[in-house]
Design an enzyme around this catalytic site. Structure first.
Site, PDB file in Angstrom:
ATOM      1  N   SER A  28      -4.454 122.875  61.204  1.00  8.92           N
ATOM      2  CA  SER A  28      -3.508 123.961  61.050  1.00  8.92           C
ATOM      3  C   SER A  28      -3.900 125.124  61.974  1.00  8.92           C
ATOM      4  CB  SER A  28      -3.436 124.367  59.574  1.00  8.92           C
ATOM      5  OG  SER A  28      -2.285 125.100  59.312  1.00  8.92           O
ATOM      6  N   ASP A  79       5.881 117.479  58.816  1.00  9.67           N
ATOM      7  CA  ASP A  79       5.059 118.651  58.491  1.00  9.67           C
ATOM      8  C   ASP A  79       5.940 119.881  58.333  1.00  9.67           C
ATOM      9  OD1 ASP A  79       3.183 120.842  58.536  1.00  9.67           O
ATOM     10  OD2 ASP A  79       1.739 119.501  59.487  1.00  9.67           O
ATOM     11  N   HIS A  81       1.521 118.445  55.241  1.00 11.97           N
ATOM     12  CA  HIS A  81       0.862 119.280  56.248  1.00 11.97           C
ATOM     13  C   HIS A  81      -0.409 118.583  56.715  1.00 11.97           C
ATOM     14  CE1 HIS A  81      -0.099 122.791  58.465  1.00 11.97           C
ATOM     15  NE2 HIS A  81      -1.006 123.278  57.629  1.00 11.97           N
TER      16      HIS A  81
END
Length: 516
Positions: free
Chosen positions: A229, A455, A485
């Site tokens: 991320s 995602d 995610h």
């Protein structure tokens, strides 16, 4: 009212910890060489219990083989433009490699996202997921500057944060807009009052320089890295600053480095809407009746009606707080981060239709870093501080109002929420550095870049743009056709084999590899 980048890059790991606790019912010193920080010797000791800023809780349990997690503090310059000036302490954690010494590659440094996630608590919580990587690496993570134990940014106290997250973050009239703007200004003023010294020093470029110091202190010629991320943005900035120091690196759940804060928010509105569509389709496709709607469109329509009703009349949440429209929206968004959480979302919606908002509020609390004791980690404060120090654009209410139609087209459910969140940095006391990060890294070795087609928080298109931005011969794209995610923690065999082959044996997968 999370910052849009908060949603864009939040780590899932802390969420799972909070859910498991709520739905069920590092310190150490360092010996510093004052003249040369690269020569400091870390004093590794058993890890203490996490600080409140790290989220609280118990000290990490031993590893499955009985080895203990070890913690230490590394000194780094407060201001990298004045490297001989004041220093700050950065909290580190490690699990030493479990395999034969002659097979050890070095340290593998993790950043799990946020920005604002505390790696010292996240890595041990899910260290077993990386057991295979530990056979050849010391697993290492850290609390970045401004986060957790690393000189944390402090803004509002717990009671004030409870009120802050109860506010209406999708204002409908002038009075609500004024209140929303005033609350944002008060939050930012509290950050300046309580953390004025650290606020100018928490840019991603500062954290990247910290990682290069960390590499040297850990005794590694190259930085071997696993970024998830926001950790992909940090890794890209590191590769730009230190291309010759990059070792084997994996970027998973990739932040698009080409977008402004507004573009990212709009893209994320589309991403969360896609995830909501997939959730609704999944619910009604099961053999048993979907308890929250007869068709996918019915599921989404009922959610929209629930939020509209909550805007007028909140329902009981986690006592004594009520579930507001804002809290419910945050809780829904949080559940969409992982397909593993969809069952909680179904349960939470079903209960909310009956007037019980507890599950959706638990999910919302997880998003905001609140534990079952009512204590908040500093993830929100750190997230806002890092994003606002990084992002140059500043938006006002009039601009947001003009952009609402496009955001609503992108997502009827999340559009307003993400559009108004763009005001988070409007009156921030530190100027933003750039429109978007520079991740060009000519001369760096191959970096494995993994995009997930489903995602919600870091939409799939960002992976390809990261590959392009890194430059020719650097980024190697792998696509995972999945939900949630990130890709590695989905346990997909194809993805994990590719990551293991690269990190453990140096085998770079073919570009454009697709895993289903």
């Amino acid at each position: 009212m999370p910052n849009p980048s908060r949603l864009r890059a939040a780590a899932l790991t802390a969420t799972a910890l909070v859910l498991s606790a709520l739905l069920a019912g590092c310190g150490g010193g360092s010996q510093e060489d004052d003249e040369n920080l690269t020569g400091q010797k870390l004093d590794w000791k058993d890890c203490p219990s996490p600080s409140e800023a790290e989220g609280g809780g118990a000290a990490p349990s031993p590893l499955p083989d009985g080895d203990a997690w070890q913690c230490a503090t590394m000194r780094a310059p407060l201001d990298w433009d004045d490297p001989e000036g004041d220093t700050i302490g950065l909290a580190l954690i490690r699990a030493e490699a479990s395999g034969a010494a002659d097979r050890r590659i070095g340290s593998l440094v993790f950043n799990f996202g946020g920005p604002g996630g505390a790696g010292v608590t996240t890595l041990p919580a899910f260290g077993q997921d990386y057991a295979k990587l530990r056979t050849r690496y010391d697993l290492v993570s850290f609390d970045p500057r401004g986060v957790g134990r690393s000189d944390p940014v402090e803004c509002l106290d717990d009671k004030q944060l409870d009120a802050y997250f109860q506010q209406d973050a999708t204002p409908d009239d002038r009075a609500e807009r004024t209140e929303f703007v005033n609350n944002t200004e008060e939050f930012n003023a509290a950050c300046e009052k309580n953390s004025k010294k650290i606020l100018p020093q928490v840019r991603t470029t500062d954290a990247a320089r910290d990682m290069d110091l960390m590499r040297q202190v850990l005794g590694d010629e190259k930085l071997h890295y696993f970024g998830i991320s926001y950790g992909t943005e940090l890794g890209g900035v590191y590769a730009h600053l230190f291309p010759r120091h990059v070792g084997r690196a994996v970027f998973d759940a990739v932040v698009d480095p080409t977008q402004t804060a507004e573009q990212s928010s709009l893209g994320q509105a589309k991403g969360f809407q896609l995830a909501l569509d997939n959730f609704a389709e999944d619910c009604v496709s099961k053999t048993e009746d979907c308890p929250i709607g007869d068709t996918a469109e019915d599921v989404k329509a009922r959610i929209a009606r629930l939020l509209k009703d909550l805007d007028r009349d909140p329902i009981p949440g986690v006592f004594p707080r009520e579930l507001t429209e804002t809290a419910a929206t945050g809780g829904i968004a949080q559940a969409l981060y992982s397909k593993d959480f969809w069952e909680y979302l179904t349960e939470g919606l079903e209960q909310a239709y009956d007037g019980d908002g507890r599950v959706l509020m638990v999910l919302s609390d997880a998003l905001n870093g609140r534990n079952e004791d009512g204590q908040y980690s500093n993830i929100t404060a750190a997230n806002v501080a890092i994003n606002c120090a990084d992002d140059k654009p500043r938006y006002d209410s009039a601009y947001v109002e003009g952009r609402l139609p496009e955001f609503r087209d992108a997502s009827p459910l999340f559009g307003d929420y993400l559009a108004w969140s763009m005001l988070s940095c409007t009156d921030w006391p530190v100027a933003g550095a750039a429109d978007h990060p520079d991740v060009s890294a000519p001369g760096a070795p191959p970096i494995l870049v993994i995009g997930n087609t489903g995602d919600p928080a870091t939409p799939y298109e960002g992976a390809g743009r990261m590959v392009d931005a890194l430059g020719k011969g650097v980024g190697v794209e792998l696509t995972y056709k999945g939900q949630g995610h990130g890709a590695y923690d989905s346990k997909n065999r194809c993805v994990q084999d590719a990551v293991h082959g690269y990190l453990l044996d140096g085998r770079v997968p073919a570009a454009k590899t697709v895993c289903s």
